[in-house]
Design an enzyme around this catalytic site. Structure first.
Site, PDB file in Angstrom:
ATOM      1  N   ASP A 179      46.599  45.650  36.427  1.00 34.34           N
ATOM      2  CA  ASP A 179      46.313  44.249  36.101  1.00 34.34           C
ATOM      3  C   ASP A 179      45.860  44.148  34.642  1.00 34.34           C
ATOM      4  O   ASP A 179      46.487  44.741  33.768  1.00 34.34           O
ATOM      5  CB  ASP A 179      45.269  43.689  37.072  1.00 34.34           C
ATOM      6  N   TYR A 308      41.717  34.849  30.666  1.00 32.78           N
ATOM      7  CA  TYR A 308      43.065  34.287  30.704  1.00 32.78           C
ATOM      8  C   TYR A 308      43.255  33.292  29.562  1.00 32.78           C
ATOM      9  O   TYR A 308      44.279  33.313  28.865  1.00 32.78           O
ATOM     10  CB  TYR A 308      43.312  33.585  32.043  1.00 32.78           C
ATOM     11  N   HIS A 363      48.658  45.740  44.678  1.00 33.13           N
ATOM     12  CA  HIS A 363      48.101  45.490  43.355  1.00 33.13           C
ATOM     13  C   HIS A 363      46.749  46.154  43.140  1.00 33.13           C
ATOM     14  O   HIS A 363      46.426  46.576  42.039  1.00 33.13           O
ATOM     15  CB  HIS A 363      47.985  43.982  43.161  1.00 33.13           C
TER      16      HIS A 363
END
Length: 385
Positions: A179, A308, A363
């Site tokens: 990630d 982000y 993930h």
């Protein structure tokens, strides 16, 4: 000047835990359509059970003991507080390894792999595979947060990681990540390729050699995986749009409501893991809540989401153009990964020397399949030591 490093222990005040329990007792859940399941987001019945377990059964003090099993430290880098684990191996020939988490994960993901990586002989492995393990909390996450300055994106996070290794006296090392941890570790390789022995990723980006013919050279299996990825982008990427544009607005609800915070994170645990719809059976309530609690007790969901905005949002800081990473790179391809990048694409961006397709996992590899991830890291690094 000597860098100040302070020992750290997780020790949350009881008053904060009492406040959490009171908030959970007052939880007000929204309605849910009959037979909606998880189609609209986190399923109400599951969240209700999770919050009840969190309120009545979850033992945070036991979780703290797990966090405190390994040596932790804090320091100041680039104007930010930085928390990290540093676990030196008892083996004299151990090699440094820095492992970095992503969103909505935390260093809690690594609690079951730090021991086997740092002391393989004590966990049934070969002592020649030993590492000195460094596991930072990304600035803005958990005990490294919240961040204090604008513009703290992935490149600055990579510079922080590189500085941690300098402070610890490691001038050559391996890096591993998934990630955001993959993006940060990759940028470490861009910043200081001479320092990195090898780069191991369980989440990898790539791009077609010919944008006009993106499927050229791909196998039928790889093409099918990209079709799945298109479906994911259409139905599962809304969180990214919000976090990269208006994280502050979302953060009010998630910071004030433990149920809201849990719902936001649990949805990703269920969707991004190889759990066949039953995330509780795969991870268990305790492991999920350990991770959620790191966001709650530190109040860092806002700064975590802000990464982000700073990295892919409209006002992101200017970053250097991507340069192909020549550091030897290995990829552990878990079948339920949300971005199943074909090897041909990855080779446009990385010097791929190792590629292994695992039988199970998704993930959150360190949480889902810790033994498989540890074994894969060892295999990759073994040839480069």
């Amino acid at each position: 000047m000597t860098q100040s490093i302070e020992p750290f222990r997780c020790d949350v005040p009881q008053s904060m835990l009492d406040d959490l329990k009171a908030r959970l007792q007052r939880t007000r859940l929204p309605d849910q359509l009959t037979d909606a399941g998880w189609d609209y987001g986190t399923e109400r019945g599951f969240l209700d059970r999770l919050c009840a377990y969190w309120r009545d059964e979850f033992d945070w003090r036991s979780a703290e003991a797990r966090f405190n099993r390994f040596a932790q430290y804090t320091t100041q880098i680039d104007g930010e507080n930085v928390h990290f684990y540093h676990v030196r191996s008892p083996e004299p020939d151990a090699v440094p390894l820095i492992i970095t988490h992503g969103f909505p994960g935390s260093v809690a993901e690594f609690l079951d792999i730090i021991g086997p990586l740092s002391d393989p002989a004590a966990h049934g492995g070969d002592r020649r595979d030993a590492f000195h393990v460094v596991a930072p909390s990304i600035p803005g996450y958990g005990f490294s947060g919240p961040t204090r300055t604008k513009g703290f994106g992935l490149m600055r996070a990579a510079a922080v990681n590189s500085r941690i290794m300098e402070i610890l006296g490691y001038d050559r090392y391996f890096a591993q990540g998934g990630d955001f941890g993959s993006a940060i570790s990759s940028r470490m390789a861009m910043l200081h390729p001479d320092r990195m022995i090898g780069l191991h990723l369980n989440f990898i980006l790539g791009q077609p050699a010919d944008p006009d013919k993106p499927l050229a050279g791909l196998t039928e299996k790889e093409t099918a995986a990209l079709q799945w990825k298109r479906h994911y982008d259409e139905r599962e990427s809304g969180y990214q749009s919000i976090q990269s544009t208006k994280p502050q607005t979302l953060a009010y609800g998630l910071t004030d409501s433990p149920a809201g915070l849990a719902a936001w994170i649990i949805e990703k645990f269920r969707t991004w893991t190889d759990c066949d719809g039953d995330v509780e059976a795969l991870l268990g309530m305790d492991r999920m809540l350990e991770n959620i609690m790191l966001y709650w007790v530190t109040g860092t969901i806002n700064s975590a989401m802000r990464l982000y905005y700073e990295s892919i949002g409209p006002d992101r800081a200017a970053t250097p153009e991507w340069q192909k990473i020549e550091v030897p790179t290995g990829h552990a391809r878990f079948p339920a990964e949300i971005r199943p990048t074909p090897r041909l694409w990855a080779e446009q961006m990385y010097n791929i020397v190792y590629w292994n397709e695992l039988a199970k996992g998704g993930h959150f590899a360190a949480l889902e399949q810790p033994a498989l991830l540890v074994d894969d890291v060892r295999k990759f690094c073994r040839a480069l030591r």
